[in-house]
Scaffold this active site. Structure first.
Site: not given
Ligand code: PMP
Length: 380
Positions: A69, A149, A195-197, A233, A322
């Site tokens: 984001t 996504n 995005s790392a997660h 930091t 929703c």
């Molecule tokens: N872009 C896409 C295509 C995503 O799926 C997401 C997370 N849902 C983001 C950006 C945002 O990533 P983050 O959760 O690291 O802010």
């Protein structure tokens, strides 16, 4: 529990967890010149190098952020402010972290216009619409994700890059969902975000890759960290976890993409079993090239079933949201021409590094049960 929502967040890879714990124990600031500081800096450098290897980028061009984001917001605001961008061309299926700032920039900065680019019924960017939009006047920034996504549909980034370069337009590629699933090439664009997660790393860490010479005004200013491109930091453990996840996904696929092949097998078997059990099920974007892990399924008659699936121990996402009792269909599915009632009957099943055939089977079995229950309710 059967977790099939990797596109929302991927469970952390063990390599990433280990790297986070190791980074947390360093106890040094990467800006400090002493030994602890140098140890912390080495972790940051290693993380940037791992992200660079995953994306065919230069480590120097990798900025560590708090997530995609922030990366998307920085790229958009940063390019507009530093690059004199007056036109934003954004695909209709972008994540809200691209669409919302793009709308806000167009509202707040006089002289900046936003055009939303359509996609085909299969969810692929309409390249003719892109070409047409690029014929106008003014410095342009195009934003297209590498893969969506919700559907997993892969966008033709090489072709899009060629079109943008011919028109001297800047290109932002949100590679969040694609990262670690297809080969990425940051040299094709001016800005790439990760995005790392979504990679099996921690939440709250991400990257923005900025090509040499691409304009960028930093969004977050203060100290001179990261060469003044992102003050604050550094999130050392987050960066370490992201780097380790990037390295782990590369290692898991080093031998001819074996992890991808395994995930693709789980996904394809899931779709085949589902279609056999419920022939009405429709797979969104099935006619396009898709990531190995994602299946966006429309099940006419089965609406808003995410909670019911959860009660069966199955975690997936919905094709609609929703709020206040009003169903809002996903903008990405709507952009593909899907009617609102079908979006409410859509779920996203996304597999990943820890998914098994048993997970896929559990989703199918739960859907079959819900379908039978819905049918008996209609018959009653
Ligand atoms: N872009 C896409 C295509 C995503 O799926 C997401 C997370 N849902 C983001 C950006 C945002 O990533 P983050 O959760 O690291 O802010």
């Amino acid at each position: 529990m059967h977790y099939c929502d990797h596109n929302a967040t991927a469970p952390i890879r063990p390599e990433s967890r280990d790297a986070i714990m190791a980074a947390l124990t360093i106890g040094g600031n990467p800006s400090s010149v002493h030994a602890r500081g140098r140890a912390a800096r080495a972790v940051m450098d290693g993380a940037r190098e791992a992200v660079a290897r995953l994306t065919n980028a230069k480590a120097d061009n990798v900025i560590v952020t708090s997530g995609a984001t922030e990366s998307n917001c920085t790229a958009l605001w940063g390019a507009v402010e530093a690059g004199g961008v007056t036109r934003l061309l954004v695909s209709a299926i972008e994540h809200p972290s691209v669409l919302k700032p793009a709308r806000e920039i167009a509202e707040r900065i006089p002289g900046v216009n936003l055009t939303i680019l359509p996609v085909t019924a299969e969810g692929v960017l309409d390249l003719n619409a892109l070409r047409d939009a690029l014929t106008g006047e003014g410095k342009t920034l195009v934003a297209v994700m590498a893969a969506n996504n919700e559907t997993g549909v892969i966008q033709p980034v090489t072709e899009i890059s060629r079109i943008c370069r011919a028109a001297n337009a800047l290109l932002l590629v949100d590679a969040v969902t694609a990262a670690g699933k297809i080969a990425l090439d940051a040299t094709l664009c001016d800005y790439m975000t990760l995005s790392a997660h979504k990679l099996g790393g921690p939440q709250g860490a991400g990257a923005l890759i900025v090509a040499d010479g691409a304009p960028l005004n930093p969004l977050i200013t203060g100290g001179g960290q990261q060469k003044g491109r992102r003050a604050g930091t550094e999130n050392l453990s987050g960066a370490a976890g992201m780097g380790a996840a990037a390295a782990a996904v590369m290692a898991a696929n080093a031998d001819n993409g074996e992890e991808h092949a395994r995930i693709l097998g789980v996904r394809d078997d899931f779709e085949a079993a589902l279609k056999q059990a419920l022939p009405d099920a429709r797979i969104m974007g099935a006619g396009a090239q898709r990531l190995c892990n994602t299946s966006c399924v429309c099940l006419p008659g089965l609406e808003n079933i995410v909670i019911a699936l959860d009660l069966d121990g199955v975690c997936v996402s919905s094709g609609s949201s929703c709020s206040s009792g009003k169903i809002t269909p996903s903008h990405a599915l709507t952009a593909m021409g899907m009617p609102a009632e079908y979006a409410a009957a859509s779920i996203r099943v996304s597999f990943g590094w820890d998914s098994t055939a048993a997970d896929a089977d559990a989703v199918v079995q739960s859907l079959v049960r819900l379908h039978a229950r819905a049918k008996s309710r209609v018959a009653a």
